[in-house]
Design an enzyme around this catalytic site. Structure first.
Site, short mmCIF file in Angstrom:
data_model
loop_
_atom_site.label_atom_id
_atom_site.label_comp_id
_atom_site.label_asym_id
_atom_site.label_seq_id
_atom_site.Cartn_x
_atom_site.Cartn_y
_atom_site.Cartn_z
N GLU A 34 0.33 -1.46 5.62
CA GLU A 34 1.41 -1.24 6.59
C GLU A 34 1.07 0.28 7.18
O GLU A 34 1.42 0.86 8.08
CB GLU A 34 2.66 -1.21 6.04
CG GLU A 34 3.97 -0.95 6.84
CD GLU A 34 4.41 0.47 6.98
OE1 GLU A 34 5.20 0.69 7.84
OE2 GLU A 34 3.82 1.33 6.13
N ASP A 71 0.76 -1.25 0.21
CA ASP A 71 -0.06 -0.02 0.20
C ASP A 71 0.70 1.19 0.01
O ASP A 71 2.01 1.23 0.40
CB ASP A 71 -0.88 -0.04 1.26
CG ASP A 71 -0.33 0.01 2.44
OD1 ASP A 71 0.75 -0.65 2.64
OD2 ASP A 71 -0.78 0.80 3.43
#
Length: 413
Positions: free
Chosen positions: A175, A82
Site C-alpha cells: 500500500e 507493508d
C-alpha cells in the site's frame, strides 16, 4: 491471544516495503510481507475461517460464514501488510504506562517523544501506550489494523450468539507505494457488498473522502549548442521547465495548503539543457476542481508550445485514483451510517476528516466496493515517534465487531 500480544507479534516481522523492487513490478516487494501473510493464514485457519486463499502476491483473503438464516449483505475489512520505507530497521516495541510529559524512547541515543512537539499525547495520560525504541517505525500503519481485525474475528468465533452475516477480510501488500495491492485486487470475485479499511488516524477519526488524484509528466525538448556559438541557437530545456513551474498558481502547493485545498505538487525533475522531464502530482477533493486542474495543465502546455515552438513540450496526464466520496453518495452512503452507529455504541465521537492522501479504500471504491476508513488509534505514522494507545487499538476492534452487529440488526431480510 489478546490484541496487544497479536499486535506486538506482528511488529516483530519486518515488512518494510521496497521501493526498488516495487518499481521493478515485484509484489510483494519485500519477503517480510509474505512471512506475515503466512502467519495470518495460519491464524485464520485456527479461527475456523473458510475460503482462505494466499496468493503469490501476498494478497490474503478469507471468509467467516454467516451464522444466521437472514439474507444479509457481505461486509469486508481490509488492512495492508507493508510498512513505510522511511525506516528499515527491525521494530522493538515497548509498552509504557504513560503518566504525562515526555516519553524517553531510547536513553542511550537520547531519543525522546516530547509532549511539546506532540501535544495530542496528553489525552492518553493514565493509559498504556505502545512505542518503539526510537530506531524504527512502530508499524501500527498498518499492523494495528491487522490486529484489530483479527481480534474482532476472534471475538465473533468465540461468541456465536453474536448474529452476523458473511464477513470477509483481506490483507494487501505494498500500500505504501502507490496502493499496488489494492490495484491488483479482484473486487468482483471477492464478493463483498461494502467494506472498510482500517488505516491511519487517532481514535474517533473517520475518513469518507480523500483526493481525486492524477499524475502529470511534462517533457521539455531543447536544442543543444556550444556556449561559444549558442546565441540564437540554444534552447535550454531546464529553463523551460523552470518557467513552466513558475507559471503554476502561487500558493497551490502541498506546503501552502490544508484541509480540502487542492494543489499541484512538483515532485521530480531530471535532465539537462537538451531534454528535461518534470513529474507532478495533481490533487483535488472535488470532481470539478480536479478536472479544472488537469485542464489548466493542458492549457499551460499548449500556451508554452505556442511560445516555444512545436515539439518543445509534451504533457501526459493520467488518473491515479478517485475520491472515495464519489462512491458513497446518496443511498450508497449507508456504510457511513453503520460506522457512525458503531462509534456511538462505543461512546466514541466520530470526527470525519478529509484524508489528504490516498489509501486502499479509494482504489477499492473506484472498483465498485464502497470502502470508507475506520481509525486504528495510532499517531505519527511514518515516524520513529509513532505510538499506539492500547485503549484506542481495542476500541478499533470493538467498532469492527459493532459494524458487523449493526449490519445484521438493520439490513436483514
Amino acid at each position: 491471544m489478546n490484541i496487544v500480544e497479536r499486535f506486538i507479534n506482528y511488529t516483530r516481522i519486518n515488512t518494510t516495503t521496497s521501493r526498488d523492487k516495487g518499481a521493478a513490478g515485484i509484489m510483494p516487494s519485500s519477503p517480510g510481507q509474505m512471512e506475515l501473510a503466512i502467519l495470518l493464514k495460519s491464524e485464520l485457519e485456527e479461527l475456523g475461517m473458510e475460503d482462505i486463499v494466499l496468493r503469490d502476491t501476498a494478497i490474503l483473503t478469507a471468509t467467516l460464514p454467516a451464522n444466521t438464516n437472514k439474507e444479509l449483505p457481505t461486509v469486508a475489512f481490509f488492512a495492508h501488510l507493508d510498512t513505510s520505507a522511511e525506516q528499515t530497521n527491525d521494530t522493538k516495541a515497548n509498552i509504557v504506562s504513560y503518566q504525562g510529559g515526555d516519553i524517553v524512547l531510547n536513553p542511550a541515543l537520547d531519543i525522546v517523544l516530547k509532549e511539546a512537539e506532540f501535544p495530542e499525547i496528553a489525552q492518553y495520560q493514565g493509559q498504556e501506550i505502545i512505542v518503539t525504541d526510537g530506531t524504527s517505525l512502530l508499524g501500527a500503519d498498518d499492523k494495528a489494523a491487522i490486529a484489530a481485525i483479527m481480534h474482532a474475528l476472534q471475538v465473533l468465533t468465540a461468541n456465536p450468539e453474536i448474529e452476523h452475516g458473511p464477513v470477509k477480510v483481506a490483507f494487501l501488500p505494498d500500500e505504501e507505494q502507490g496502493l499496488r495491492g489494492a490495484k491488483a485486487f479482484d473486487v468482483e470475485s471477492f464478493g463483498a457488498d461494502f467494506g472498510y479499511t482500517l488505516d491511519c488516524c487517532g481514535i474517533g477519526e473517520f475518513v469518507h473522502e480523500n483526493w481525486n488524484a492524477g499524475n502529470a509528466v511534462v517533457t521539455f525538448t531543447g536544442q543543444s549548442a556550444h556556449p561559444m556559438s549558442a546565441k540564437g541557437k540554444l534552447k535550454n530545456a531546464l529553463l523551460m521547465a523552470h518557467k513552466f513551474i513558475a507559471m503554476l498558481p502561487p500558493g497551490e502547493a502541498p506546503e501552502y495548503t490544508e484541509g480540502r485545498e487542492g494543489y499541484y505538487w512538483v515532485k521530480e525533475m531530471a535532465g539537462n539543457s537538451a531534454k528535461t522531464v518534470l513529474k507532478m502530482d495533481v490533487r483535488d477533493f472535488t470532481r470539478p476542481g480536479y478536472a479544472h486542474r488537469m485542464a489548466f495543465l493542458r492549457q499551460l502546455a499548449d500556451s508554452c508550445q505556442a511560445l516555444w515552438g512545436e515539439g518543445r513540450i509534451d504533457i501526459e496526464l493520467s488518473d491515479r485514483y478517485e475520491n472515495v466520496a464519489n462512491s458513497l453518495e446518496g443511498e450508497a452512503g449507508f456504510p457511513i451510517n453503520i460506522a457512525k452507529q458503531a462509534y456511538q455504541r462505543n461512546g466514541i465521537e466520530m470526527r470525519a476528516i478529509p484524508m489528504r492522501g490516498g489509501y486502499d479504500g479509494a482504489v477499492l471504491s473506484q472498483k465498485g466496493l464502497p470502502c470508507p476508513n475506520i481509525f486504528t488509534g495510532a499517531h505519527n505514522f511514518h515516524s520513529i515517534y509513532e505510538y499506539l494507545p492500547v485503549n484506542s487499538l481495542q476500541a478499533a476492534s470493538n467498532v469492527v465487531v459493532d459494524v458487523i452487529r449493526i449490519t445484521a440488526e438493520q439490513y436483514g431480510k
